[in-house]
Design a protein around this motif. Sequence first.
Motif, PDB file in Angstrom:
ATOM      1  N   GLU A 138     -90.655 -45.484   6.011  1.00 36.29           N
ATOM      2  CA  GLU A 138     -91.186 -44.319   5.896  1.00 36.29           C
ATOM      3  C   GLU A 138     -90.745 -43.151   5.884  1.00 36.29           C
ATOM      4  O   GLU A 138     -91.314 -41.974   5.350  1.00 36.29           O
ATOM      5  CB  GLU A 138     -92.584 -44.257   7.062  1.00 36.29           C
ATOM      6  N   TYR A 139     -89.581 -42.915   6.498  1.00 38.79           N
ATOM      7  CA  TYR A 139     -88.881 -41.820   6.505  1.00 38.79           C
ATOM      8  C   TYR A 139     -88.412 -41.238   5.113  1.00 38.79           C
ATOM      9  O   TYR A 139     -88.290 -40.340   4.592  1.00 38.79           O
ATOM     10  CB  TYR A 139     -87.551 -41.836   7.400  1.00 38.79           C
ATOM     11  N   GLN A 140     -87.955 -42.546   4.223  1.00 38.06           N
ATOM     12  CA  GLN A 140     -87.532 -42.257   2.941  1.00 38.06           C
ATOM     13  C   GLN A 140     -88.601 -41.852   2.144  1.00 38.06           C
ATOM     14  O   GLN A 140     -88.409 -40.932   1.245  1.00 38.06           O
ATOM     15  CB  GLN A 140     -86.746 -43.498   2.499  1.00 38.06           C
ATOM     16  N   HIS A 141     -89.637 -42.472   2.148  1.00 33.03           N
ATOM     17  CA  HIS A 141     -91.008 -42.086   1.595  1.00 33.03           C
ATOM     18  C   HIS A 141     -91.197 -40.753   1.812  1.00 33.03           C
ATOM     19  O   HIS A 141     -91.274 -39.914   0.834  1.00 33.03           O
ATOM     20  CB  HIS A 141     -91.936 -42.991   1.995  1.00 33.03           C
ATOM     21  N   GLU A 142     -91.246 -40.370   2.981  1.00 34.29           N
ATOM     22  CA  GLU A 142     -91.550 -38.940   3.413  1.00 34.29           C
ATOM     23  C   GLU A 142     -90.777 -37.956   2.634  1.00 34.29           C
ATOM     24  O   GLU A 142     -91.085 -36.941   1.981  1.00 34.29           O
ATOM     25  CB  GLU A 142     -91.593 -38.730   4.813  1.00 34.29           C
ATOM     26  N   ALA A 143     -89.385 -38.187   2.892  1.00 36.82           N
ATOM     27  CA  ALA A 143     -88.427 -37.363   2.389  1.00 36.82           C
ATOM     28  C   ALA A 143     -88.492 -37.268   0.967  1.00 36.82           C
ATOM     29  O   ALA A 143     -88.381 -36.089   0.083  1.00 36.82           O
ATOM     30  CB  ALA A 143     -86.870 -37.904   2.694  1.00 36.82           C
ATOM     31  N   ARG A 144     -88.686 -38.383   0.198  1.00 37.43           N
ATOM     32  CA  ARG A 144     -89.041 -38.343  -1.357  1.00 37.43           C
ATOM     33  C   ARG A 144     -90.058 -37.609  -1.602  1.00 37.43           C
ATOM     34  O   ARG A 144     -90.218 -36.737  -2.789  1.00 37.43           O
ATOM     35  CB  ARG A 144     -89.052 -39.829  -1.883  1.00 37.43           C
ATOM     36  N   THR A 145     -91.162 -37.832  -1.028  1.00 38.55           N
ATOM     37  CA  THR A 145     -92.446 -37.052  -1.447  1.00 38.55           C
ATOM     38  C   THR A 145     -92.113 -35.474  -1.217  1.00 38.55           C
ATOM     39  O   THR A 145     -92.596 -34.554  -2.061  1.00 38.55           O
ATOM     40  CB  THR A 145     -93.680 -37.493  -0.425  1.00 38.55           C
ATOM     41  N   LEU A 146     -91.563 -35.008  -0.044  1.00 40.24           N
ATOM     42  CA  LEU A 146     -91.083 -33.664   0.130  1.00 40.24           C
ATOM     43  C   LEU A 146     -90.266 -32.894  -0.957  1.00 40.24           C
ATOM     44  O   LEU A 146     -90.535 -31.887  -1.455  1.00 40.24           O
ATOM     45  CB  LEU A 146     -90.416 -33.589   1.516  1.00 40.24           C
ATOM     46  N   LEU A 147     -89.437 -33.808  -1.392  1.00 40.62           N
ATOM     47  CA  LEU A 147     -88.238 -33.241  -2.242  1.00 40.62           C
ATOM     48  C   LEU A 147     -88.791 -33.362  -3.769  1.00 40.62           C
ATOM     49  O   LEU A 147     -88.077 -32.562  -4.687  1.00 40.62           O
ATOM     50  CB  LEU A 147     -87.076 -34.065  -2.391  1.00 40.62           C
ATOM     51  N   MET A 148     -89.955 -34.095  -4.207  1.00 41.24           N
ATOM     52  CA  MET A 148     -90.338 -33.940  -5.392  1.00 41.24           C
ATOM     53  C   MET A 148     -89.566 -34.409  -6.402  1.00 41.24           C
ATOM     54  O   MET A 148     -88.806 -35.410  -6.476  1.00 41.24           O
ATOM     55  CB  MET A 148     -91.159 -32.626  -5.727  1.00 41.24           C
ATOM     56  N   ASN A 150     -86.636 -33.620  -6.765  1.00 41.43           N
ATOM     57  CA  ASN A 150     -85.125 -34.022  -6.089  1.00 41.43           C
ATOM     58  C   ASN A 150     -85.158 -35.354  -5.501  1.00 41.43           C
ATOM     59  O   ASN A 150     -84.394 -35.734  -4.750  1.00 41.43           O
ATOM     60  CB  ASN A 150     -84.683 -32.777  -5.165  1.00 41.43           C
ATOM     61  N   ALA A 151     -86.169 -36.011  -5.568  1.00 41.70           N
ATOM     62  CA  ALA A 151     -86.354 -37.474  -4.772  1.00 41.70           C
ATOM     63  C   ALA A 151     -85.084 -38.431  -4.872  1.00 41.70           C
ATOM     64  O   ALA A 151     -84.767 -39.009  -3.919  1.00 41.70           O
ATOM     65  CB  ALA A 151     -87.544 -38.155  -5.304  1.00 41.70           C
ATOM     66  N   GLU A 152     -84.351 -38.122  -5.867  1.00 44.48           N
ATOM     67  CA  GLU A 152     -83.066 -38.986  -6.013  1.00 44.48           C
ATOM     68  C   GLU A 152     -82.051 -38.707  -4.943  1.00 44.48           C
ATOM     69  O   GLU A 152     -81.181 -39.407  -4.902  1.00 44.48           O
ATOM     70  CB  GLU A 152     -82.554 -38.895  -7.362  1.00 44.48           C
ATOM     71  N   ARG A 153     -82.094 -37.463  -4.286  1.00 50.54           N
ATOM     72  CA  ARG A 153     -81.402 -36.917  -3.474  1.00 50.54           C
ATOM     73  C   ARG A 153     -81.360 -38.152  -2.062  1.00 50.54           C
ATOM     74  O   ARG A 153     -80.435 -38.063  -1.313  1.00 50.54           O
ATOM     75  CB  ARG A 153     -81.139 -35.659  -3.046  1.00 50.54           C
ATOM     76  N   VAL A 154     -82.516 -38.611  -1.883  1.00 55.72           N
ATOM     77  CA  VAL A 154     -82.763 -39.508  -0.794  1.00 55.72           C
ATOM     78  C   VAL A 154     -81.896 -40.852  -0.933  1.00 55.72           C
ATOM     79  O   VAL A 154     -82.150 -41.448  -1.916  1.00 55.72           O
ATOM     80  CB  VAL A 154     -84.270 -39.754  -0.547  1.00 55.72           C
ATOM     81  N   GLY A 155     -80.929 -40.968  -0.134  1.00 57.23           N
ATOM     82  CA  GLY A 155     -80.055 -41.984  -0.197  1.00 57.23           C
ATOM     83  C   GLY A 155     -80.641 -43.198   0.340  1.00 57.23           C
ATOM     84  O   GLY A 155     -81.734 -43.316   0.991  1.00 57.23           O
ATOM     85  N   ASN A 156     -79.909 -44.444  -0.003  1.00 61.30           N
ATOM     86  CA  ASN A 156     -80.631 -45.647   0.552  1.00 61.30           C
ATOM     87  C   ASN A 156     -79.517 -46.654   0.706  1.00 61.30           C
ATOM     88  O   ASN A 156     -78.703 -47.213  -0.044  1.00 61.30           O
ATOM     89  CB  ASN A 156     -81.623 -46.507  -0.509  1.00 61.30           C
ATOM     90  N   ARG A 157     -79.286 -46.473   1.867  1.00 64.12           N
ATOM     91  CA  ARG A 157     -77.779 -47.061   2.373  1.00 64.12           C
ATOM     92  C   ARG A 157     -78.199 -48.105   3.599  1.00 64.12           C
ATOM     93  O   ARG A 157     -79.404 -47.782   4.054  1.00 64.12           O
ATOM     94  CB  ARG A 157     -76.814 -46.141   3.000  1.00 64.12           C
ATOM     95  N   GLY A 158     -77.312 -49.033   3.831  1.00 62.88           N
ATOM     96  CA  GLY A 158     -77.627 -49.856   4.999  1.00 62.88           C
ATOM     97  C   GLY A 158     -76.765 -50.738   5.357  1.00 62.88           C
ATOM     98  O   GLY A 158     -75.478 -50.733   4.868  1.00 62.88           O
TER      99      GLY A 158
END
Lengths: 637, 518
Positions: A138-148, A150-158
């Motif tokens: 949900e945090y990634q989703h929120e950040a992506r929605t916020l960045l519009m 620039n959504a690709e700036r949201v990383g996906n690491r784990g």
Amino acid sequence: MKIFSESHKTVFVVDHCPYMAESCRQHVEFDMLVKNRTQGIIPLAPISKSLWTCSVESSMEYCRIMYDIFPFKKLVNFIVSDSGAHVLNSWTQEDQNLQELMAALAAVGPPNPRADPECCSILHGLVAAVETLCKITEYQHEARTLLMENAERVGNRGRIICITNAKSDSHVRMLEDCVQETIHEHNKLAANSDHLMQIQKCELVLIHTYPVGEDSLVSDRPKKELSPVLTSEVHSVRAGRHLATKLNILVQQHFDLASTTITNIPMKEEQHANTSANYDVELLHHKDAHVDFLKSGDTHLGGSNREGPFKETITLKWCTPRTNNIVFSSISELHYCTGAYRISPVDVNSRPSSCLTNFLLNDPRYKIDGSLEIPLERAKDQLEKHTRYWPMIISQTTIFNMQAVVPLASVIVKESLTEEDVLNCQKTIYNLVDMERKNDPLPISTVGTRGKGPKRDEQYRIMWNELETLVRAHINNSEKHQRVLECLMACRSKPPEEEERKKRGRKREDKEDKSEKAVKDYEQEKSWQDSERLKGILEHGKEELAEAEIIKDSPDSPEPPNKKPLVEMDETPQVEKSKGPVSLLSLWCNRINTANSRKHQEFAGRLNSVNNRAELYQHLKEENGMETTENGKASRQ
Amino acid sequence: MPTVVVMDVSLSMTRPVSVEGSEEYQRKHLAAHGLTMLFEHMATNYKLEFTALVVFSSLWELMVPFTRDYNTLQEALSNMDDYDKTCLESALVGVCNIVQQEWGGAIPCQVVLVTDGCLGIGRGSLRHSLATHNQRSESSRFPLPFPFPSKLYIMCMANLEELQSTDSLECLERLIDLNNGEGQIFTIDGPLCLKNVQSMFGKLIDLAYTPFHAVLKCGHLTADVQVFPRPEPFVVDEEIDPIPKVINTDLEIVGFIDIADISSPPVLSRHLVLPIALNKEGDEVGTGITDDNEDENSANQIAGKIPNFCVLLHGSLKVEGMVAIVQLGPEWHGMLYSQADSKKKSNLMMSLFEPGPEPLPWLGKMAQLGPISDAKENPYGEDDNKSPFPLQPKNKRSYAQNVTVWIKPSGLQTDVQKILRNARKLPEKTQTFYKELNRLRKAALAFGFLDLLKGVADMLERECTLLPDTAHPDAAFQLTHAAQQLKLASTSTSEYAAYDHNIIPLHTDFSGSSAERM
């Protein structure tokens, strides 16, 4: 730490295959001999945990510390692997707590030693782990929605922490290959999906655990890059407390934690309640808390290295707060604080730890309800209303120095008024009118004015003007605020027969002036008493009402201000010059009032007057005159 | 923010500058000219700030320790001798020592290095320092990055072409890099002359020494203020939100809260809030600080007679023991408070919280704070004897929820002993006995530790046999019942093995019918 670093998503994959039911071969004495026991009883045989139990309790401890220090934005997904993968929770914040995980683990239960080992594999869990890492939080989703865009700036690491019992180094390599292959496949899938994210970076932490006393078939290997996306490290750890220690070290590494030991905490002894001994409590927290310490070069690194090289702890000496009652303390000071960090006790159940945390917790009981409107905006709105009229200097205000005005001033700033509020405002105004009629002194400052300061009726004029300014600042709040203004306008005095009064006034001038001096330190209580006493006298003085208006432009007018009659005696309503344009409403009201006044029965005093003038305050002249003179003297000293 | 000026006094600084006209200038004269301009600017706008002057060649010397007396600094500029070669590293080590001694490691400091871009020769030259940078032990650590928050401004008494003709510029850029990119290099545009030096220092002043003016607002009450030292932009998250956040020049007070409720919160930085009087043209007349200077006094006196909101605010906060929450930007807040300097003197100060919707977890979301009058009942109670803060977190932390951890044997033993202790006090302790029993049961089920359930069941059965004759008959019933239930749970198939199932006390009745039942 970046929000979406590897630590944002942690997947635990714990082996649930039949061999995990094996004992860790570390015994726990649970039947301890207690004092006052009957002699000759043989304690029950010690028991031992299974590899599964060791793995689960160590990973729960990892989660406990992580959740304590990062209650948000650091998420765990727990997967158990046997003949298939069992995903025990999701990335949602509601699923992120120990209770949920414990309940899910209980439902899974311990591994079945009689299950067919051929069907079971840790691979199912690893594949599911990769799958779950592609799922958006949900945090990634929120950040992506916020960045519009620039959504690709949201990383996906784990990070995948896999606890298993591997057969050999080549078995470990096979597991690594499998993860790499799966990431490759799932990234392809995710590329074409809106609700999946490609894995940019995955840290695989493989923990091989085996019973104490056996030889490890797997060798340790430090972190190695298997591909640009995947790094892997292998830890070969004996089960039991060794595994728990390993996971404790890992949680510190993964979340940049450091340790602080609070020393010399005085605690009451259970046996001897009146003595206290000193204890130490070790806490974990983000290592930023130590940054300034390390910079200052003043490292109090404790030497307690009993648990391995990673256990460096900074020691702090406990300082008992000046008051135990922190919440309700009246001695509240602000201290300079460069950081506040969440903590987690290393040994959460030990008595010193729980004593410390209970002391600090101090159970607060209240919670604020959120309403639909943003409360902070309402707060700003309230400040706006309260400051519409706000004199900054005490000597520049009359009304805020008067107790009598408080009931009005405290409610007029409200957004809306109740009928009762309006009534209270009106009462306040009538009360002021009463004070004026009784010639009560007002707390007008004479600071900075040359000589004697304004005359009494001038004081009232200033007071009424100020009150009007205050009320006018709020007339647009509601219709009821309007009504308060109407009442005020109807009641406050107006200036007729100016010259006439001037002439008469001179005679009493001196006396009045002296009383003026007393005004500034005059208390309302006092003026109340005075006015009560004067009430009876005033009954006789109603004739004076005919001349009730205050003279606007004559500061030296000596006439005691009087209650302005509720009805206007003049044919045309007076409009004050000092104020801006008169509203249609007040014009109308004045007109109505004038009309009504014609139907009004004349006061006896006025009827009996000579030349429309009646002698007033006959007893008062002697009595009050004396008193004000005295007051005047007093105030000069 | 204190400043250290580090002035190169090596021989190369005496190189003449060809200036049209009769007088001959050396580079050090240009440098002194630029620094004079900087000092003058600071004397007017930054008079509360401390500045030190260090000169260096192969050695370094602290010419003027940290001072507010800009005349002393100015005098020192004109009394500088010429020395040998440039040795930057030792000078930077000197700066580290001076700053750490005076300010420690937490106060941000600006370092203005004035040099001509000749970086020395041989040992101790910057080239040598950089070449050996990777081969250092902890004891001979390179002084950069500075061990305190810092900005390193390098003022070159040379133009870009000159620096680029050698590797000087590269070396200086390395220096900034080594300081984690905190800083900037300034070079002279065009020929070396007084005018161009002025414009270079002008750029430095614009970048690092412009005062921060703001309007403090509380509803309709306002005051023009200088916030000192200047609040620096803040980067929340380098990855997602890399744009530095700058605070508003309109500082709007949104509410007030008790000091006890805000309870010494962590802050990014703290600043003095000084009222300033602006004349009609909008120029600054003077700050509200008392000053010995006669000329400024008159302006201050006038300002002192006008009621100022800052005074009202400061006095109120002090008397009420409260702080004002101030909005610094979108989802960014700070607090205004009265800070006592000494027993007699206190100042209005502003601290910045970390940007975000919830900088202080114990207050909850900032946007959810509202006026007391909006609450159904006063959260502080009628007698002001309680407080709605700190807020309870939705999920309790482990230390607040009595979690079960059996990693150390002592943890397990304590839990078992608790059960035993209560078992011996049955039936008085029936409730606690079952509470502890259920806690153990739940944890054992979650950890798959079924042997423990069997073990404890055995133990309870043994306890049953050890009961003294005086024991209440209920004790035996409860022990047997509990043992049975634990055994059922350990078989892990029955409904009694469900995690949410709780063992409830056996219902017994010894009030009269007990004899028949036995």
